[in-house]
Scaffold this motif. Structure first.
Motif, PDB file in Angstrom:
ATOM      1  N   THR A 115       0.830  -1.203   0.000  1.00 32.30           N
ATOM      2  CA  THR A 115       0.000   0.000   0.000  1.00 32.30           C
ATOM      3  C   THR A 115       0.866   1.256   0.000  1.00 32.30           C
ATOM      4  N   LEU A 116       1.926   1.245   0.788  1.00 31.91           N
ATOM      5  CA  LEU A 116       2.842   2.391   0.807  1.00 31.91           C
ATOM      6  C   LEU A 116       3.427   2.621  -0.580  1.00 31.91           C
ATOM      7  N   GLU A 117       3.912   1.565  -1.198  1.00 33.77           N
ATOM      8  CA  GLU A 117       4.489   1.697  -2.541  1.00 33.77           C
ATOM      9  C   GLU A 117       3.465   2.220  -3.536  1.00 33.77           C
ATOM     10  N   TRP A 118       2.227   1.737  -3.459  1.00 33.24           N
ATOM     11  CA  TRP A 118       1.163   2.192  -4.360  1.00 33.24           C
ATOM     12  C   TRP A 118       0.866   3.672  -4.152  1.00 33.24           C
ATOM     13  N   ARG A 119       0.743   4.073  -2.875  1.00 34.59           N
ATOM     14  CA  ARG A 119       0.420   5.484  -2.593  1.00 34.59           C
ATOM     15  C   ARG A 119       1.533   6.417  -3.045  1.00 34.59           C
ATOM     16  N   LEU A 120       2.775   6.012  -2.854  1.00 40.49           N
ATOM     17  CA  LEU A 120       3.885   6.865  -3.284  1.00 40.49           C
ATOM     18  C   LEU A 120       4.050   6.842  -4.806  1.00 40.49           C
ATOM     19  N   ARG A 121       3.829   5.708  -5.420  1.00 41.73           N
ATOM     20  CA  ARG A 121       3.930   5.624  -6.877  1.00 41.73           C
ATOM     21  C   ARG A 121       2.939   6.577  -7.540  1.00 41.73           C
ATOM     22  N   ARG A 122       1.753   6.742  -6.943  1.00 44.73           N
ATOM     23  CA  ARG A 122       0.763   7.707  -7.454  1.00 44.73           C
ATOM     24  C   ARG A 122       1.332   9.124  -7.422  1.00 44.73           C
ATOM     25  N   ARG A 123       2.320   9.359  -6.582  1.00 47.63           N
ATOM     26  CA  ARG A 123       2.957  10.672  -6.459  1.00 47.63           C
ATOM     27  C   ARG A 123       4.307  10.705  -7.181  1.00 47.63           C
ATOM     28  N   GLU A 124       4.541   9.685  -7.998  1.00 45.53           N
ATOM     29  CA  GLU A 124       5.740   9.574  -8.825  1.00 45.53           C
ATOM     30  C   GLU A 124       7.032   9.525  -8.021  1.00 45.53           C
ATOM     31  N   VAL A 125       6.984   8.807  -6.904  1.00 42.73           N
ATOM     32  CA  VAL A 125       8.171   8.586  -6.085  1.00 42.73           C
ATOM     33  C   VAL A 125       8.046   7.201  -5.461  1.00 42.73           C
ATOM     34  N   SER A 126       9.159   6.597  -5.162  1.00 42.19           N
ATOM     35  CA  SER A 126       9.120   5.300  -4.488  1.00 42.19           C
ATOM     36  C   SER A 126       9.646   5.458  -3.071  1.00 42.19           C
ATOM     37  N   PRO A 127       9.287   4.539  -2.181  1.00 43.78           N
ATOM     38  CA  PRO A 127       9.815   4.615  -0.820  1.00 43.78           C
ATOM     39  C   PRO A 127      11.340   4.538  -0.801  1.00 43.78           C
ATOM     40  N   LEU A 128      11.886   3.706  -1.660  1.00 44.48           N
ATOM     41  CA  LEU A 128      13.340   3.584  -1.722  1.00 44.48           C
ATOM     42  C   LEU A 128      13.976   4.888  -2.188  1.00 44.48           C
ATOM     43  N   ASP A 129      13.324   5.594  -3.119  1.00 44.97           N
ATOM     44  CA  ASP A 129      13.823   6.902  -3.554  1.00 44.97           C
ATOM     45  C   ASP A 129      13.889   7.884  -2.385  1.00 44.97           C
ATOM     46  N   LEU A 130      12.837   7.893  -1.569  1.00 42.35           N
ATOM     47  CA  LEU A 130      12.832   8.789  -0.409  1.00 42.35           C
ATOM     48  C   LEU A 130      14.001   8.494   0.517  1.00 42.35           C
ATOM     49  N   LEU A 131      14.232   7.223   0.795  1.00 43.20           N
ATOM     50  CA  LEU A 131      15.337   6.834   1.671  1.00 43.20           C
ATOM     51  C   LEU A 131      16.685   7.192   1.061  1.00 43.20           C
ATOM     52  N   ARG A 132      16.886   6.871  -0.204  1.00 45.73           N
ATOM     53  CA  ARG A 132      18.170   7.162  -0.858  1.00 45.73           C
ATOM     54  C   ARG A 132      18.447   8.659  -0.911  1.00 45.73           C
ATOM     55  N   ARG A 133      17.438   9.439  -1.238  1.00 42.11           N
ATOM     56  CA  ARG A 133      17.631  10.894  -1.314  1.00 42.11           C
ATOM     57  C   ARG A 133      18.048  11.471   0.027  1.00 42.11           C
ATOM     58  N   GLU A 134      17.334  11.087   1.076  1.00 45.45           N
ATOM     59  CA  GLU A 134      17.656  11.611   2.404  1.00 45.45           C
ATOM     60  C   GLU A 134      19.056  11.185   2.822  1.00 45.45           C
ATOM     61  N   ARG A 135      19.380   9.945   2.607  1.00 49.38           N
ATOM     62  CA  ARG A 135      20.704   9.456   2.991  1.00 49.38           C
ATOM     63  C   ARG A 135      21.803  10.132   2.179  1.00 49.38           C
ATOM     64  N   ALA A 136      21.578  10.323   0.892  1.00 50.43           N
ATOM     65  CA  ALA A 136      22.582  10.992   0.054  1.00 50.43           C
ATOM     66  C   ALA A 136      22.779  12.442   0.500  1.00 50.43           C
ATOM     67  N   GLU A 137      21.695  13.116   0.849  1.00 48.37           N
ATOM     68  CA  GLU A 137      21.821  14.500   1.303  1.00 48.37           C
ATOM     69  C   GLU A 137      22.527  14.588   2.650  1.00 48.37           C
TER      70      GLU A 137
END
Length: 141
Positions: free
Chosen positions: A65-87
């Protein structure tokens, strides 16, 4: 605290309190759900043990469900984690005092190799090059 605050409530009945959370260029904050997901990621991404399953649990959703809800917003949960960690890693590298191994640990990557791959994907350069540029002129970009 978020687990306790939201446990047992349906996603639509949640009252959000995003105090202290600011939108950044790395994540488009289009709605309260994405704002909440981003807040949880920022709080917990420093731990390599925090992954997509833990994010879903913290938000009270199944992983699917999390993946589906974020995909509707054109982002994945893994993308959120990677972006924050990279920053996080970028900020540590700009300080110029930590070896790459320490930067990887403190930013939530499980290894230097994971840091290198995510960093190159996010910023188009290596962590070492980023740190070198920051040391030379104070701005790695």
């Amino acid at each position: 605290e978020l687990d306790r605050r939201f446990r047992g409530h349906s996603p639509r009945s949640r009252q959000l309190s995003p105090s202290g959370v600011m939108a950044r260029g790395s994540v488009r904050v289009a709605d309260e759900f994405l704002l909440l997901a981003t807040e949880v990621v920022r709080e917990r991404a420093g731990s390599p043990a925090f992954g997509v399953a833990e994010l879903a649990d913290a938000l009270g959703f199944s992983r699917r469900t999390l993946e589906w809800r974020l995909r509707r917003r054109e982002v994945s949960p893994l993308d959120l984690l990677r972006r924050e960690r990279a920053e996080r890693a970028a900020k540590l590298l700009e300080q110029g005092v930590h070896p790459l191994r320490v930067v990887a640990e403190r930013s939530g990557f499980g290894s230097e190799n994971a840091l290198r791959a995510a960093f190159r994907l996010r910023f188009g350069t290596s962590p070492v090059e980023w740190a070198r540029r920051a040391a030379e002129d104070g701005s790695p970009q």
